[in-house]
Design a protein around this motif. Structure first.
Motif, PDB file in Angstrom:
ATOM      1  N   GLU A   1       0.858  -1.177   0.000  1.00 25.79           N
ATOM      2  CA  GLU A   1       0.000   0.000   0.000  1.00 25.79           C
ATOM      3  C   GLU A   1       0.894   1.227   0.000  1.00 25.79           C
ATOM      4  O   GLU A   1       1.822   1.330   0.804  1.00 25.79           O
ATOM      5  CB  GLU A   1      -0.903  -0.002   1.228  1.00 25.79           C
ATOM      6  CG  GLU A   1      -1.857  -1.188   1.262  1.00 25.79           C
ATOM      7  CD  GLU A   1      -2.585  -1.301   2.585  1.00 25.79           C
ATOM      8  OE1 GLU A   1      -2.916  -0.266   3.190  1.00 25.79           O
ATOM      9  OE2 GLU A   1      -2.811  -2.448   3.011  1.00 25.79           O
ATOM     10  N   THR A   2       0.621   2.140  -0.938  1.00 23.45           N
ATOM     11  CA  THR A   2       1.413   3.361  -1.038  1.00 23.45           C
ATOM     12  C   THR A   2       0.478   4.559  -0.973  1.00 23.45           C
ATOM     13  O   THR A   2      -0.738   4.414  -1.092  1.00 23.45           O
ATOM     14  CB  THR A   2       2.209   3.429  -2.361  1.00 23.45           C
ATOM     15  OG1 THR A   2       1.320   3.774  -3.432  1.00 23.45           O
ATOM     16  CG2 THR A   2       2.924   2.117  -2.665  1.00 23.45           C
ATOM     17  N   SER A   3       1.042   5.737  -0.848  1.00 26.41           N
ATOM     18  CA  SER A   3       0.244   6.958  -0.853  1.00 26.41           C
ATOM     19  C   SER A   3      -0.375   7.219  -2.221  1.00 26.41           C
ATOM     20  O   SER A   3      -1.228   8.090  -2.361  1.00 26.41           O
ATOM     21  CB  SER A   3       1.093   8.150  -0.390  1.00 26.41           C
ATOM     22  OG  SER A   3       2.271   8.264  -1.165  1.00 26.41           O
ATOM     23  N   PHE A   4       0.014   6.441  -3.226  1.00 26.61           N
ATOM     24  CA  PHE A   4      -0.547   6.565  -4.579  1.00 26.61           C
ATOM     25  C   PHE A   4      -1.510   5.437  -4.925  1.00 26.61           C
ATOM     26  O   PHE A   4      -2.135   5.466  -5.981  1.00 26.61           O
ATOM     27  CB  PHE A   4       0.580   6.596  -5.621  1.00 26.61           C
ATOM     28  CG  PHE A   4       1.213   7.940  -5.795  1.00 26.61           C
ATOM     29  CD1 PHE A   4       1.164   8.582  -7.019  1.00 26.61           C
ATOM     30  CD2 PHE A   4       1.848   8.581  -4.748  1.00 26.61           C
ATOM     31  CE1 PHE A   4       1.744   9.832  -7.194  1.00 26.61           C
ATOM     32  CE2 PHE A   4       2.430   9.826  -4.900  1.00 26.61           C
ATOM     33  CZ  PHE A   4       2.374  10.455  -6.121  1.00 26.61           C
ATOM     34  N   GLY A   5      -1.586   4.413  -4.085  1.00 28.06           N
ATOM     35  CA  GLY A   5      -2.446   3.264  -4.352  1.00 28.06           C
ATOM     36  C   GLY A   5      -1.732   1.961  -4.053  1.00 28.06           C
ATOM     37  O   GLY A   5      -0.635   1.946  -3.495  1.00 28.06           O
TER      38      GLY A   5
ATOM     39  N   HIS B   1       9.511  -3.396   8.418  1.00 25.07           N
ATOM     40  CA  HIS B   1      10.587  -2.483   8.002  1.00 25.07           C
ATOM     41  C   HIS B   1      10.135  -1.502   6.921  1.00 25.07           C
ATOM     42  O   HIS B   1      10.498  -0.328   6.957  1.00 25.07           O
ATOM     43  CB  HIS B   1      11.783  -3.291   7.489  1.00 25.07           C
ATOM     44  CG  HIS B   1      12.877  -2.451   6.906  1.00 25.07           C
ATOM     45  ND1 HIS B   1      13.901  -1.932   7.675  1.00 25.07           N
ATOM     46  CD2 HIS B   1      13.089  -2.012   5.636  1.00 25.07           C
ATOM     47  CE1 HIS B   1      14.704  -1.223   6.895  1.00 25.07           C
ATOM     48  NE2 HIS B   1      14.238  -1.251   5.661  1.00 25.07           N
ATOM     49  N   TYR B   2       9.366  -1.984   5.949  1.00 20.50           N
ATOM     50  CA  TYR B   2       8.994  -1.138   4.815  1.00 20.50           C
ATOM     51  C   TYR B   2       7.891  -0.130   5.139  1.00 20.50           C
ATOM     52  O   TYR B   2       7.745   0.863   4.434  1.00 20.50           O
ATOM     53  CB  TYR B   2       8.564  -2.007   3.628  1.00 20.50           C
ATOM     54  CG  TYR B   2       9.684  -2.868   3.088  1.00 20.50           C
ATOM     55  CD1 TYR B   2      10.865  -2.299   2.623  1.00 20.50           C
ATOM     56  CD2 TYR B   2       9.581  -4.252   3.059  1.00 20.50           C
ATOM     57  CE1 TYR B   2      11.902  -3.073   2.135  1.00 20.50           C
ATOM     58  CE2 TYR B   2      10.612  -5.048   2.559  1.00 20.50           C
ATOM     59  CZ  TYR B   2      11.764  -4.448   2.103  1.00 20.50           C
ATOM     60  OH  TYR B   2      12.795  -5.215   1.615  1.00 20.50           O
ATOM     61  N   ASP B   3       7.125  -0.396   6.184  1.00 15.62           N
ATOM     62  CA  ASP B   3       6.011   0.485   6.530  1.00 15.62           C
ATOM     63  C   ASP B   3       6.540   1.868   6.914  1.00 15.62           C
ATOM     64  O   ASP B   3       7.378   1.996   7.807  1.00 15.62           O
ATOM     65  CB  ASP B   3       5.207  -0.106   7.689  1.00 15.62           C
ATOM     66  CG  ASP B   3       4.649  -1.495   7.395  1.00 15.62           C
ATOM     67  OD1 ASP B   3       4.797  -1.975   6.249  1.00 15.62           O
ATOM     68  OD2 ASP B   3       4.069  -2.102   8.309  1.00 15.62           O
ATOM     69  N   GLY B   4       6.079   2.883   6.198  1.00 16.66           N
ATOM     70  CA  GLY B   4       6.517   4.244   6.477  1.00 16.66           C
ATOM     71  C   GLY B   4       7.773   4.672   5.737  1.00 16.66           C
ATOM     72  O   GLY B   4       8.245   5.789   5.927  1.00 16.66           O
TER      73      GLY B   4
ATOM     74  N   VAL C   1      14.831  12.533  -6.130  1.00 13.02           N
ATOM     75  CA  VAL C   1      13.928  12.348  -4.986  1.00 13.02           C
ATOM     76  C   VAL C   1      12.609  13.061  -5.285  1.00 13.02           C
ATOM     77  O   VAL C   1      12.614  14.240  -5.661  1.00 13.02           O
ATOM     78  CB  VAL C   1      14.551  12.929  -3.690  1.00 13.02           C
ATOM     79  CG1 VAL C   1      13.594  12.769  -2.513  1.00 13.02           C
ATOM     80  CG2 VAL C   1      15.899  12.289  -3.407  1.00 13.02           C
ATOM     81  N   PRO C   2      11.468  12.378  -5.120  1.00 14.56           N
ATOM     82  CA  PRO C   2      10.187  13.054  -5.314  1.00 14.56           C
ATOM     83  C   PRO C   2      10.068  14.301  -4.427  1.00 14.56           C
ATOM     84  O   PRO C   2      10.465  14.276  -3.250  1.00 14.56           O
ATOM     85  CB  PRO C   2       9.157  12.002  -4.904  1.00 14.56           C
ATOM     86  CG  PRO C   2       9.844  10.700  -5.231  1.00 14.56           C
ATOM     87  CD  PRO C   2      11.292  10.952  -4.854  1.00 14.56           C
ATOM     88  N   LEU C   3       9.561  15.383  -5.007  1.00  8.58           N
ATOM     89  CA  LEU C   3       9.392  16.632  -4.253  1.00  8.58           C
ATOM     90  C   LEU C   3       8.427  16.449  -3.092  1.00  8.58           C
ATOM     91  O   LEU C   3       8.618  17.026  -2.028  1.00  8.58           O
ATOM     92  CB  LEU C   3       8.913  17.753  -5.176  1.00  8.58           C
ATOM     93  CG  LEU C   3       9.916  18.213  -6.228  1.00  8.58           C
ATOM     94  CD1 LEU C   3       9.301  19.259  -7.150  1.00  8.58           C
ATOM     95  CD2 LEU C   3      11.178  18.766  -5.563  1.00  8.58           C
ATOM     96  N   GLU C   4       7.382  15.648  -3.309  1.00  3.45           N
ATOM     97  CA  GLU C   4       6.470  15.274  -2.231  1.00  3.45           C
ATOM     98  C   GLU C   4       6.673  13.786  -1.986  1.00  3.45           C
ATOM     99  O   GLU C   4       6.644  12.995  -2.931  1.00  3.45           O
ATOM    100  CB  GLU C   4       5.027  15.571  -2.610  1.00  3.45           C
ATOM    101  CG  GLU C   4       4.753  17.056  -2.703  1.00  3.45           C
ATOM    102  CD  GLU C   4       3.272  17.362  -2.834  1.00  3.45           C
ATOM    103  OE1 GLU C   4       2.439  16.613  -2.288  1.00  3.45           O
ATOM    104  OE2 GLU C   4       2.959  18.353  -3.499  1.00  3.45           O
ATOM    105  N   PRO C   5       6.882  13.382  -0.723  1.00  5.04           N
ATOM    106  CA  PRO C   5       7.187  11.972  -0.453  1.00  5.04           C
ATOM    107  C   PRO C   5       6.132  11.009  -0.997  1.00  5.04           C
ATOM    108  O   PRO C   5       4.930  11.246  -0.851  1.00  5.04           O
ATOM    109  CB  PRO C   5       7.235  11.913   1.077  1.00  5.04           C
ATOM    110  CG  PRO C   5       7.558  13.301   1.508  1.00  5.04           C
ATOM    111  CD  PRO C   5       6.890  14.195   0.496  1.00  5.04           C
ATOM    112  N   VAL C   6       6.611   9.940  -1.627  1.00  9.86           N
ATOM    113  CA  VAL C   6       5.762   8.834  -2.063  1.00  9.86           C
ATOM    114  C   VAL C   6       5.959   7.744  -1.009  1.00  9.86           C
ATOM    115  O   VAL C   6       6.997   7.083  -0.987  1.00  9.86           O
ATOM    116  CB  VAL C   6       6.149   8.339  -3.467  1.00  9.86           C
ATOM    117  CG1 VAL C   6       5.265   7.157  -3.872  1.00  9.86           C
ATOM    118  CG2 VAL C   6       6.062   9.470  -4.483  1.00  9.86           C
TER     119      VAL C   6
END
Length: 164
Positions: free
Chosen positions: A5-9, A35-38, A150-155
């Motif tokens: 699950e990501t902030s994009f879907g 580990h990957y969460d967050g 690096v994405p300007l807004e965190p993914v």
């Protein structure tokens, strides 16, 4: 199967334990430990790949276990939609970070024993959610905290779940 699950879907992966047992077990160990969460996709290069699994939104590297052996000789190719282990210039240096190929990246396939051409171990395939991967690939990027692309807004990778 892995549900990311990501902030994009959501992205679903099928892992290939038969051809990449060390990489799969490594990824599963990190996933089950949370580990990957967050973490974030901290390196996004359009027409190439998206990389994540090791840094927080504040660009702080998360602690990892010892590196694993590179399974790039497993004959799995870095094709669009595959997931592979990220590594440094050292052949056997992969830890937690991974990348999703957004193109067929033949230059990342195993081509010899020299570290420059040894390759990157593919260990699975996206089975659903490539639209999410391509959406992430299109974000605006810049240099930040000593990292490029690096994405300007965190993914954000909000959660990784192992589906047995």
């Amino acid at each position: 199967m892995i549900q990311m699950e990501t902030s994009f879907g959501e992205i679903l992966f099928e892992l290939d334990r038969a051809k990449a047992p060390v990489s799969v077990e490594n990824f599963l160990r990190y996933a089950r430990a949370g580990h990957y969460d967050g973490t974030i996709f901290h390196r996004v290069i359009k027409g190439f790949m998206i990389q994540g699994g090791g840094l927080t939104p504040e660009m702080k590297e998360k602690p990892t276990d010892e590196p694993i052996v590179n399974e790039a000789r497993n004959k799995l190719k870095n094709k669009s939609g595959t997931i592979a282990m990220a590594r440094s210039e050292e052949i056997d240096s992969a830890r937690a970070q991974f990348f999703i190929n957004t193109e067929n990246n033949r230059d990342l396939d195993h081509a010899g024993l020299n570290p420059a051409v040894f390759g990157y171990a593919v260990f699975g395939q996206v089975v659903d959610g490539m639209d999410v991967v391509y959406e992430i690939e299109r974000v605006a990027v810049a240099s930040k905290g000593g990292y490029a692309d690096v994405p300007l807004e965190p993914v954000i990778i909000t959660r990784v779940t192992v589906i047995d």
